[in-house]
Design a protein around this motif. Structure first.
Motif, PDB file in Angstrom:
ATOM      1  N   ASN A  81      94.896 -46.429  10.832  1.00  9.62           N
ATOM      2  CA  ASN A  81      94.618 -46.098  12.232  1.00  9.62           C
ATOM      3  C   ASN A  81      95.069 -44.651  12.428  1.00  9.62           C
ATOM      4  N   ARG A  82      94.165 -43.709  12.191  1.00  5.78           N
ATOM      5  CA  ARG A  82      94.541 -42.294  12.292  1.00  5.78           C
ATOM      6  C   ARG A  82      94.951 -41.966  13.727  1.00  5.78           C
ATOM      7  N   GLY A  83      96.040 -41.222  13.836  1.00 10.43           N
ATOM      8  CA  GLY A  83      96.545 -40.864  15.150  1.00 10.43           C
ATOM      9  C   GLY A  83      97.472 -41.908  15.733  1.00 10.43           C
ATOM     10  N   VAL A  84      97.656 -43.035  15.029  1.00 12.32           N
ATOM     11  CA  VAL A  84      98.596 -44.066  15.494  1.00 12.32           C
ATOM     12  C   VAL A  84      99.796 -44.077  14.550  1.00 12.32           C
ATOM     13  N   GLU A  85      99.665 -44.726  13.379  1.00 10.55           N
ATOM     14  CA  GLU A  85     100.812 -44.736  12.453  1.00 10.55           C
ATOM     15  C   GLU A  85     100.867 -43.481  11.582  1.00 10.55           C
ATOM     16  N   LEU A  86      99.709 -42.872  11.327  1.00 13.17           N
ATOM     17  CA  LEU A  86      99.658 -41.641  10.528  1.00 13.17           C
ATOM     18  C   LEU A  86      98.689 -40.663  11.166  1.00 13.17           C
ATOM     19  N   ASN A  87      99.078 -39.390  11.243  1.00 19.85           N
ATOM     20  CA  ASN A  87      98.142 -38.355  11.638  1.00 19.85           C
ATOM     21  C   ASN A  87      97.353 -37.891  10.420  1.00 19.85           C
ATOM     22  N   SER A  88      96.179 -37.338  10.640  1.00 17.07           N
ATOM     23  CA  SER A  88      95.344 -36.862   9.533  1.00 17.07           C
ATOM     24  C   SER A  88      96.035 -35.776   8.727  1.00 17.07           C
ATOM     25  N   ASP A  89      96.887 -34.957   9.377  1.00 18.28           N
ATOM     26  CA  ASP A  89      97.566 -33.884   8.642  1.00 18.28           C
ATOM     27  C   ASP A  89      98.593 -34.421   7.652  1.00 18.28           C
ATOM     28  N   VAL A  90      98.921 -35.714   7.747  1.00 19.98           N
ATOM     29  CA  VAL A  90      99.777 -36.370   6.755  1.00 19.98           C
ATOM     30  C   VAL A  90      98.942 -37.184   5.782  1.00 19.98           C
ATOM     31  N   ILE A 113     108.727 -36.231   0.463  1.00 19.16           N
ATOM     32  CA  ILE A 113     108.618 -37.658   0.202  1.00 19.16           C
ATOM     33  C   ILE A 113     107.155 -38.021  -0.059  1.00 19.16           C
ATOM     34  N   VAL A 114     106.963 -39.178  -0.673  1.00 19.98           N
ATOM     35  CA  VAL A 114     105.623 -39.682  -0.975  1.00 19.98           C
ATOM     36  C   VAL A 114     105.170 -40.576   0.180  1.00 19.98           C
ATOM     37  N   ILE A 115     103.939 -40.374   0.640  1.00 19.09           N
ATOM     38  CA  ILE A 115     103.365 -41.179   1.718  1.00 19.09           C
ATOM     39  C   ILE A 115     102.314 -42.127   1.144  1.00 19.09           C
ATOM     40  N   MET A 116     102.453 -43.415   1.486  1.00 15.18           N
ATOM     41  CA  MET A 116     101.502 -44.437   1.046  1.00 15.18           C
ATOM     42  C   MET A 116     100.988 -45.203   2.254  1.00 15.18           C
ATOM     43  N   HIS A 117      99.843 -45.868   2.082  1.00 18.30           N
ATOM     44  CA  HIS A 117      99.277 -46.711   3.139  1.00 18.30           C
ATOM     45  C   HIS A 117      98.312 -47.687   2.474  1.00 18.30           C
ATOM     46  N   PRO A 118      98.414 -48.998   2.789  1.00 14.66           N
ATOM     47  CA  PRO A 118      97.508 -49.961   2.157  1.00 14.66           C
ATOM     48  C   PRO A 118      96.095 -49.931   2.709  1.00 14.66           C
ATOM     49  N   VAL A 124     103.501 -46.813   4.773  1.00 18.96           N
ATOM     50  CA  VAL A 124     103.260 -46.952   6.211  1.00 18.96           C
ATOM     51  C   VAL A 124     102.178 -48.008   6.450  1.00 18.96           C
ATOM     52  N   LEU A 125     102.493 -48.992   7.279  1.00 15.68           N
ATOM     53  CA  LEU A 125     101.592 -50.116   7.514  1.00 15.68           C
ATOM     54  C   LEU A 125     100.808 -49.944   8.810  1.00 15.68           C
ATOM     55  N   ARG A 126      99.652 -50.578   8.838  1.00 16.41           N
ATOM     56  CA  ARG A 126      98.787 -50.570  10.018  1.00 16.41           C
ATOM     57  C   ARG A 126      99.328 -51.517  11.090  1.00 16.41           C
ATOM     58  N   ILE A 127      99.152 -51.129  12.350  1.00 14.66           N
ATOM     59  CA  ILE A 127      99.445 -52.035  13.459  1.00 14.66           C
ATOM     60  C   ILE A 127      98.320 -53.068  13.526  1.00 14.66           C
ATOM     61  N   VAL A 171     112.542 -46.947  -1.050  1.00 11.67           N
ATOM     62  CA  VAL A 171     111.223 -47.141  -0.441  1.00 11.67           C
ATOM     63  C   VAL A 171     111.401 -47.692   0.968  1.00 11.67           C
ATOM     64  N   ALA A 172     110.830 -46.983   1.939  1.00 10.88           N
ATOM     65  CA  ALA A 172     110.841 -47.452   3.329  1.00 10.88           C
ATOM     66  C   ALA A 172     109.461 -48.025   3.662  1.00 10.88           C
ATOM     67  N   ILE A 173     109.437 -49.279   4.089  1.00  8.14           N
ATOM     68  CA  ILE A 173     108.199 -49.911   4.550  1.00  8.14           C
ATOM     69  C   ILE A 173     108.220 -49.837   6.068  1.00  8.14           C
ATOM     70  N   MET A 174     107.216 -49.171   6.644  1.00  7.86           N
ATOM     71  CA  MET A 174     107.297 -48.787   8.047  1.00  7.86           C
ATOM     72  C   MET A 174     106.120 -49.320   8.847  1.00  7.86           C
ATOM     73  N   GLY A 175     106.413 -49.845  10.056  1.00 12.00           N
ATOM     74  CA  GLY A 175     105.338 -50.274  10.936  1.00 12.00           C
ATOM     75  C   GLY A 175     105.448 -51.729  11.347  1.00 12.00           C
ATOM     76  N   ASP A 176     104.305 -52.406  11.298  1.00 19.41           N
ATOM     77  CA  ASP A 176     104.199 -53.795  11.774  1.00 19.41           C
ATOM     78  C   ASP A 176     104.631 -54.758  10.671  1.00 19.41           C
TER      79      ASP A 176
END
Length: 309
Positions: free
Chosen positions: A268-277, A259-264, A222-225, A160-165
């Motif tokens: 912030n669409r277009g910042v840490e994740l694009n809508s197409d993901v 891979i599986v994409i998660m977000h709590p 993927v975490l929010r900034i 598991v990769a925790i990504m972002g801030d």
């Protein structure tokens, strides 16, 4: 084991792997309840729960409130922005006044790390930490691990990769504790300015290249900034962050695996994740929201059975 080893849920650091597995097993049962035509059980019919939020919240507060009502508890909602806190009342006085109204459990979010721990030493009610500053957010970590278990069959052995801030995130710390206790390998990834200096001492890998992290992991959380917590600039601009650390479909298509994409949330669409993901088949973000109610029902139910000796 049929009950938790603690009478409060203050952080993942304070509970055992057996506690986590018991919460998951209980949540499995409550998820079945949530899929019935009648989504309510009388388990907490004589229990009063106060949601005491000193910070803004949408998802967590609604999730707890729905969980409480699904369990037939009486619910009291408290918001500091419209309370006597604005007149200088202390945290302890505020909560004692609420408890004087015969409240059994307190779900609390507070900007100060350790606030729920402080409260647990001074009141008789069960305390559930719904987020304390940049410290912990235990129910979010539980629902994240529960969602991985549901999607991949088990947490043990998964990468598991925790990504972002990472620096400002209470979700990251709780996830690290939870995933490590359940036997997962954990990596943190983000700008060097947003990775705590000694985080490797928690037994996690550290990576600064998003593509390398994605190639390594089975799950990317993927975490929010969190700009509201940042007192200085940690990177030049959101656009630059998106270019170097944002995840889009084009990047995922370069991987030789799914891979599986998660977000709590919130995203912030277009910042840490694009809508197409965020809206793709890779994503289990809405499943996390659904699982959040079941996990919080499980925590409330189990803690209600652990009273002060």
């Amino acid at each position: 084991m049929s009950k938790l080893s603690t009478r409060h849920l203050l952080g993942i650091k304070d509970i055992t792997e057996e506690d986590i597995q018991l919460i998951f097993q209980t949540a499995d049962n409550f998820k079945d309840v949530l899929n019935r035509p009648i989504k309510k059980v009388p388990s907490l019919r004589d229990i009063t729960v106060a949601n005491v939020f000193f910070e803004n919240s949408t998802r967590t507060r609604l999730s707890f409130e729905l969980a409480e009502k699904r369990l037939s508890a009486d619910v009291v909602n408290f918001s500091s922005s419209s309370s006597s806190v604005k007149k200088g009342e202390t945290l302890l006085d505020t909560v004692n006044n609420i408890l004087a109204m015969k409240v059994d459990m307190v779900v609390m979010r507070h900007a100060s790390p350790g606030a729920p721990h402080f409260l647990s030493k001074h009141v008789k009610a069960n305390i559930i930490n719904a987020g304390d500053g940049t410290h912990e957010h235990p129910t979010q970590a539980l629902l994240d691990a529960f969602s991985i278990r549901e999607k991949l069959g088990d947490v043990a052995g998964k990468r598991v990769a925790i990504m972002g801030d990472i620096l400002h995130s209470r979700v990251a710390l709780s996830n690290i504790f939870c995933l490590k206790k359940l036997g997962a390998e954990v990596m943190v990834c983000g700008p060097i300015t947003l990775i705590p200096k000694f985080i490797g001492e928690l037994g996690v890998k550290v990576e600064y290249d998003v593509k390398k992290a994605l190639e390594w992991c089975d799950v990317a959380n993927v975490l929010r900034i969190q700009l509201e917590r940042q007192q200085i600039k940690y990177f030049p601009s959101l656009r630059e962050y998106s270019i170097y650390f944002g995840i889009n479909k084009q990047l995922l298509d370069t991987l030789n695996k799914e891979i599986v994409i998660m977000h709590p949330g919130p995203i912030n669409r277009g910042v840490e994740l694009n809508s197409d993901v965020a809206d793709s088949d890779h994503s289990i973000i809405l499943g996390q929201v659904e699982n959040g109610v079941a996990i919080r029902m499980a925590v409330l139910y189990l803690l209600a059975g652990v009273k002060e000796v």
